[in-house]
Design an enzyme around this catalytic site. Sequence first.
Site, PDB file in Angstrom:
ATOM      1  N   LYS A  88      25.019  19.526  -8.736  1.00  0.00           N
ATOM      2  CA  LYS A  88      23.552  18.684  -8.087  1.00  0.00           C
ATOM      3  C   LYS A  88      22.501  19.498  -7.442  1.00  0.00           C
ATOM      4  O   LYS A  88      21.000  19.882  -7.664  1.00  0.00           O
ATOM      5  CB  LYS A  88      23.714  17.767  -6.964  1.00  0.00           C
ATOM      6  CG  LYS A  88      24.557  16.994  -7.448  1.00  0.00           C
ATOM      7  CD  LYS A  88      24.844  16.014  -5.433  1.00  0.00           C
ATOM      8  CE  LYS A  88      24.982  14.491  -5.720  1.00  0.00           C
ATOM      9  NZ  LYS A  88      26.710  14.542  -6.474  1.00  0.00           N
ATOM     10  N   GLU A 110      16.705  11.855   0.320  1.00  0.00           N
ATOM     11  CA  GLU A 110      18.294  10.360   0.926  1.00  0.00           C
ATOM     12  C   GLU A 110      19.350  11.236  -0.026  1.00  0.00           C
ATOM     13  O   GLU A 110      19.253  12.381  -0.959  1.00  0.00           O
ATOM     14  CB  GLU A 110      18.285   9.534   0.090  1.00  0.00           C
ATOM     15  CG  GLU A 110      18.631   9.241  -0.900  1.00  0.00           C
ATOM     16  CD  GLU A 110      18.239  10.338  -2.345  1.00  0.00           C
ATOM     17  OE1 GLU A 110      17.974  11.039  -2.059  1.00  0.00           O
ATOM     18  OE2 GLU A 110      19.489  10.626  -3.647  1.00  0.00           O
ATOM     19  N   SER A 381      33.070  18.860 -12.911  1.00  0.00           N
ATOM     20  CA  SER A 381      31.254  18.458 -11.811  1.00  0.00           C
ATOM     21  C   SER A 381      31.002  19.668 -10.762  1.00  0.00           C
ATOM     22  O   SER A 381      30.029  19.129 -10.640  1.00  0.00           O
ATOM     23  CB  SER A 381      30.582  16.912 -11.927  1.00  0.00           C
ATOM     24  OG  SER A 381      31.576  16.553 -10.805  1.00  0.00           O
TER      25      SER A 381
END
Length: 416
Positions: A88, A110, A381
């Site tokens: 991320k 968000e 990930s």
Amino acid sequence: MSSHTGKFGEYGGQYVPEALMPAIEELEDAYQRYVLENEDGFMDDFRARLADFGGRPTPLQHAKRLSERYDRDVYLKREDLLHGGAHKLNNALGQVLLAKYMGKERIIAETGAGQHGTATAMACAHLGMPCEVYMGRRDINRQRPNVFRMRLNGAEVNPVTVGRGTLKEAISETMRDWATNVEDTHYVIGSVVGPHPFPAMVRDFQRVISEEAREQIREKAGRLPDSVLTCAGGGSNTMGVFAEFIPDDDVDLYAVEAGGSSLEVDEEAGVAPNSATLSTGTEGVLHGSRTRVLQDRDGQIMESHSVSAGLDYAGVGPELADLVDRGRVTAVNVDDDHALEGFHRLSQLEGVIPALESAHAAAYVEENHEDLGEVILLNISGRGDKDLETVLEETHGRDIENAPEIETFAETGGFQ
Ligand SMILES: *Cc1c(COP(=O)(O)O)cnc(C)c1O
């Protein structure tokens, strides 16, 4: 296809209120100049920070014990080793830096489980930008450590109490803030979703995963992989690890979605006990973009479910939906139980505790390795530290007294 129109076949576009159009147009212009044309050396700055601050490049690891188990070569792309513990940061850092180049003075975002919020808060602290994160009240209660992490990095966490108080409402609330503060504020969206240019721009910030992996696997395996697999929620790590392989026709691409507890949908209750948007969703509009969504007959977005919070989203990136429609990407899914098995297996066989999201892709390899060729690239990930409590609850119930059963699990040889 073209990122200029923001259309990917039937999907994509800009389904937003009029008040947001000035911000969207300004962002399109900035994406074109700074990201695509490297104006003022933006992309060089971005890459240097990904290295210094983020720790890139992340390794490509030859997974020896998994390779033996499957009698083929499995390579792990270790995004779990990126700063913050997941892919991320690639996107959050890219967008916050872009906002800075655009002269914005305030960042909003968000967050669902808090992973994107923490990545954005980290990037904001690094770049000295004020940060406010919208988070559903229910999620705040479920994800207290991430709320604390965001506050540690100086971010404000704004509770969203409307609706169910989860990710869907948090996104709507952030869009509302953006519409009223377009002049000085940038909205850092957390995946390859939302109106154009977000899906293309977020993909380009995540593309570094496949830029590295493609080079690394050629070096280590002496060739391109037969297959690339990763999990798909909104699809940002997915597009990131696929992007550079898309022109390689001989490389099969698999997006592994969350099958949840079942693929059956309860239309009456408006509940999908899964997040398998690519496998079971239908065309609709969600958060400013036409894509595949989980919706009932009246077009109401359904409540989705996955044991992994990061995959628990009723939509998916429009480009990924189009790649699946065109047959370039194969959408598959893995249910909660198999994902939990994958989580334990990777932990025990490789000493890598994966995020529950990533465990879905690992579980798919276990069941289907014979169809995946001789060289398999599996994207990890993120790391699983954030999921330990969930795994404990799911595997052993809430009673902490039962925790020693983990040893029993190992003794039985796990899920052989
Ligand atoms: C958020 C998250 C995902 C899902 O997001 P995508 O946009 O689908 O990549 C997957 N893995 C991890 C570790 C995450 O934190």
